[in-house]
Write an enzyme that holds these catalytic residues in place. Structure first.
Site, short mmCIF file in Angstrom:
data_model
loop_
_atom_site.label_atom_id
_atom_site.label_comp_id
_atom_site.label_asym_id
_atom_site.label_seq_id
_atom_site.Cartn_x
_atom_site.Cartn_y
_atom_site.Cartn_z
N ASP A 90 -2.20 0.02 11.22
CA ASP A 90 -2.53 -1.40 11.04
C ASP A 90 -4.00 -1.74 11.22
O ASP A 90 -4.35 -2.90 11.42
CB ASP A 90 -1.69 -2.25 12.02
N ASP A 149 3.97 -1.95 3.53
CA ASP A 149 2.89 -2.71 4.15
C ASP A 149 1.58 -1.91 4.20
O ASP A 149 0.49 -2.49 4.19
CB ASP A 149 3.24 -3.10 5.59
N THR A 209 15.31 0.35 4.66
CA THR A 209 14.60 -0.85 5.09
C THR A 209 14.62 -0.94 6.61
O THR A 209 15.45 -0.32 7.28
CB THR A 209 15.22 -2.12 4.50
N ARG A 221 8.50 -10.17 1.70
CA ARG A 221 7.12 -9.90 2.06
C ARG A 221 6.71 -8.50 1.60
O ARG A 221 5.54 -8.26 1.28
CB ARG A 221 6.89 -10.08 3.55
N TRP A 225 3.38 -7.59 -0.39
CA TRP A 225 2.41 -6.54 -0.03
C TRP A 225 2.11 -5.66 -1.24
O TRP A 225 0.95 -5.29 -1.48
CB TRP A 225 2.96 -5.66 1.08
#
Length: 370
Positions: A90, A149, A209, A221, A225
């Protein structure tokens, strides 16, 4: 739209000043609990810790208000050490959204160096056998998980590579984008959330998932992404494969029979209980920002389609249903976002990344189309 966007930005400056006044020293805003009227905060290691200072920099860019600049600088000091954290993927969210915007607006060399440091840290998570960056560490649940993501954090690598950093950063970003393109997407261009790889063989073992409704569903979302990620990768590489992929993802979103007319998606396109289930303002905000950038790389009807889609999302998010009243909502801008319904985490609440991408969309629209 000119009046609407200006009004949203003026409101956002005032609202974030109210958030500043209640945010404890040494903390970052996470969400707001309306039931207890309490601001929920995080430490530096929370994956969203860069969004609050990033939003402040966007609002400073609009307003030139030095109060926002000082607050951004003070909060960035809290997360500075995260540039050295190679424990997760991240770092783009944490460091590029904050220090990247800070460097863009100030040119301070210290900020650039921290972005480069973060890119080095992220690159350590690259796994040559799968040609991808590992998202989370291995565990009893996953061997080598890679989530959709992760595309968003490639911006950190690409920018760093093109601004004095190692060429290897670009190679890693491209390899990751290509592997994701190959393994994450279904024939209809919807995306799985998580691919679990076997590091010894490089094969995708499971397609599942964690935050969506089901392994086979299209978590909203996650689709956002993907749309944003491939649009951004085209910006850096001019590789037509990424532009084509972004257009296909856009088509999946815009033509989906369960996309509401107001353009704010349900938390999953295949969520049980539609239409009596939650919307996700955060997914919509990411989509709006991505559609605006995608419009710059297309022409004719496609360009118009993407601009109109972004405008419709911005209009809906600016309505009383989604935009908070001044001084309410714990200082956050938007209501009705969804973190992870399967874990009953952050359901129908404000979220920092919803605010960040909403303001980014406003700034982009103001720059490009006003």
């Amino acid at each position: 739209m000119r009046k609407l966007v200006t009004g949203d930005l003026v409101f956002s400056v005032k609202q974030y000043k109210s958030l500043m006044n209640i945010l404890p020293t040494g903390k970052m805003p996470k969400t707001y609990d309306a039931a207890t009227n309490k601001l929920v905060t995080s430490d530096a290691d929370w994956w969203c810790s860069g969004f609050y200072p990033g939003t402040l920099w966007y609002l400073y860019e609009y307003s030139a208000d030095t109060v926002l600049k000082r607050e951004a600088e003070q909060r960035m000091a809290i997360i500075k050490q995260e540039a050295f954290n190679s424990g997760n993927h991240d770092l783009g969210f944490k460091i590029f959204c904050s220090f990247g915007n800070a460097y863009r607006l100030t040119g301070q060399e210290e900020y650039k160096q921290l972005v480069q440091t973060a890119a080095k840290s992220l690159a350590t998570r690259y796994r040559p056998s799968i040609k991808s960056i590992q998202s989370w560490d291995s565990s009893a649940m996953y061997k080598c998980p890679v989530i959709i993501d992760n595309l968003m954090n490639l911006e950190l690598l690409e920018w760093s590579s093109k601004n004095g950093g190692d060429k290897q950063f670009d190679d890693i970003a491209v390899n990751h984008a290509n592997t994701t393109l190959k393994n994450h997407f279904r024939p209809d261009y919807s995306s799985y959330h998580l691919i679990d790889y076997d590091l010894s063989t490089g094969k995708a073992m499971r397609k599942i998932t964690r935050q969506g409704a089901a392994d086979s569903s299209a978590w909203s979302r996650g689709q956002a992404w993907g749309l944003y990620g491939y649009t951004m990768m085209y910006r850096f590489t001019n590789d037509s494969r990424y532009l084509v992929q972004a257009k296909y993802i856009a088509r999946f979103i815009l033509t989906h029979p369960r996309l509401p007319a107001d353009m704010i998606p349900y938390w999953d396109f295949d969520a049980p209980g539609i239409p009596n289930t939650y919307r996700d303002a955060s997914a919509a905000a990411v989509m709006a920002s991505a559609f605006l950038e995608l419009s710059r790389y297309t022409g004719g009807q496609s360009k118009t389609l993407y601009i109109v889609a972004a405008e419709k999302i911005i209009r809906t998010l600016s309505s009383p249903l989604y935009r908070a009243k001044p001084g309410t909502n714990g200082g956050f801008l938007l209501k009705h976002s969804v973190g992870a319904i399967p874990f009953n985490a952050e359901v129908d609440v404000p979220l920092t990344y919803a605010d960040y991408y909403f303001v980014e969309a406003l700034i982009r629209y103001k720059k490009w189309y006003l």
